[in-house]
Enzyme design. Sequence first.
Site, PDB file in Angstrom:
ATOM      1  N   ASP A 168       0.848  -1.193   0.000  1.00 20.57           N
ATOM      2  CA  ASP A 168       0.000   0.000   0.000  1.00 20.57           C
ATOM      3  C   ASP A 168       0.889   1.251   0.000  1.00 20.57           C
ATOM      4  O   ASP A 168       1.707   1.436   0.904  1.00 20.57           O
ATOM      5  CB  ASP A 168      -0.901  -0.012   1.233  1.00 20.57           C
ATOM      6  CG  ASP A 168      -2.049   0.977   1.131  1.00 20.57           C
ATOM      7  OD1 ASP A 168      -1.799   2.118   0.679  1.00 20.57           O
ATOM      8  OD2 ASP A 168      -3.177   0.629   1.485  1.00 20.57           O
ATOM      9  N   ASP A 177       5.147   0.962  -7.773  1.00 20.80           N
ATOM     10  CA  ASP A 177       4.947   1.816  -8.939  1.00 20.80           C
ATOM     11  C   ASP A 177       4.749   3.277  -8.537  1.00 20.80           C
ATOM     12  O   ASP A 177       4.346   4.095  -9.367  1.00 20.80           O
ATOM     13  CB  ASP A 177       3.762   1.322  -9.792  1.00 20.80           C
ATOM     14  CG  ASP A 177       2.472   1.228  -9.000  1.00 20.80           C
ATOM     15  OD1 ASP A 177       2.495   1.476  -7.782  1.00 20.80           O
ATOM     16  OD2 ASP A 177       1.429   0.905  -9.603  1.00 20.80           O
ATOM     17  N   LYS A 200      -2.385  -7.181 -13.556  1.00 24.82           N
ATOM     18  CA  LYS A 200      -3.274  -6.185 -14.155  1.00 24.82           C
ATOM     19  C   LYS A 200      -3.133  -4.836 -13.458  1.00 24.82           C
ATOM     20  O   LYS A 200      -3.281  -3.777 -14.079  1.00 24.82           O
ATOM     21  CB  LYS A 200      -4.724  -6.665 -14.084  1.00 24.82           C
ATOM     22  CG  LYS A 200      -5.266  -6.884 -12.686  1.00 24.82           C
ATOM     23  CD  LYS A 200      -6.691  -7.412 -12.724  1.00 24.82           C
ATOM     24  CE  LYS A 200      -7.243  -7.651 -11.329  1.00 24.82           C
ATOM     25  NZ  LYS A 200      -8.620  -8.192 -11.353  1.00 24.82           N
ATOM     26  N   GLU A 246      -0.292  -3.641 -12.220  1.00 27.14           N
ATOM     27  CA  GLU A 246       0.926  -3.037 -12.749  1.00 27.14           C
ATOM     28  C   GLU A 246       0.682  -2.501 -14.156  1.00 27.14           C
ATOM     29  O   GLU A 246       1.192  -1.436 -14.520  1.00 27.14           O
ATOM     30  CB  GLU A 246       2.060  -4.057 -12.754  1.00 27.14           C
ATOM     31  CG  GLU A 246       3.422  -3.449 -13.047  1.00 27.14           C
ATOM     32  CD  GLU A 246       4.562  -4.434 -12.879  1.00 27.14           C
ATOM     33  OE1 GLU A 246       5.711  -4.029 -13.120  1.00 27.14           O
ATOM     34  OE2 GLU A 246       4.307  -5.598 -12.498  1.00 27.14           O
TER      35      GLU A 246
END
Length: 231
Positions: free
Chosen positions: A139, A175, A211, A213
């Site tokens: 998170d 990310d 999915k 990413e």
Amino acid sequence: MESEQEPRLRSVVSYVKRGGRMTVGQQRAWEQLWPSIGREVSDLEPGPIDFDAWFGRPAPVVLEIGSGMGETTSRLAAAAPEVNYVAVEVYEAGLGQLLLRAEKLGVENLRLLRGDAVTLLGEHVAPESLNAVRIFFPDPWPKKRHHKRRLIQPEFVSLVASRLARGGTLHLATDWADYAEQMLDVCSAEPALRNRFDGWAPRPEWRPVTKFEQRAEAEGRTSHDLIFVRE
């Protein structure tokens, strides 16, 4: 009980509680498979888990923290039958979905734990017992005022490092650019760890692209991997 040598991690929260019910398939997988391969962290007996006994064999132990819906976890466990793969996650529906995925792939080298990774590591994993720890896309708590809630903090990384065997690896991926920088700074400052690369690690071909990413990439966010080695 926490010893004087253990890092104090009361302020670290390794997860955020989520709502949501299981689907019929997830509930079926939970009822049929959880009793044999799953455990609640809160129900564990005091002291370290005997992973060799739980898996019925001695093998290197890989711990994945935050397995989410199990898309990556199931495929990684299936691709490495020679390791004892352990996943810890707090989200019950996610574990149900992971059970479904693992069943479909015929995975037998996977064990699941539901609960807080901080408690698991601090109270139920022996020092220098893990071959690898993987934390993929935790998170990000993107708002600046929430950054203190992020999992990757000095005390937590110190705890993880103490549970890794010599030569074991801590593999992180995110990310979110500012979280990636925080991860790099925190892990680089841990004296028990050495960055395997000069900065970011090349994206391993064996880490599945999920999915989520793919969505991040579509939104203009680049994923970063970091691989640190226990000295």
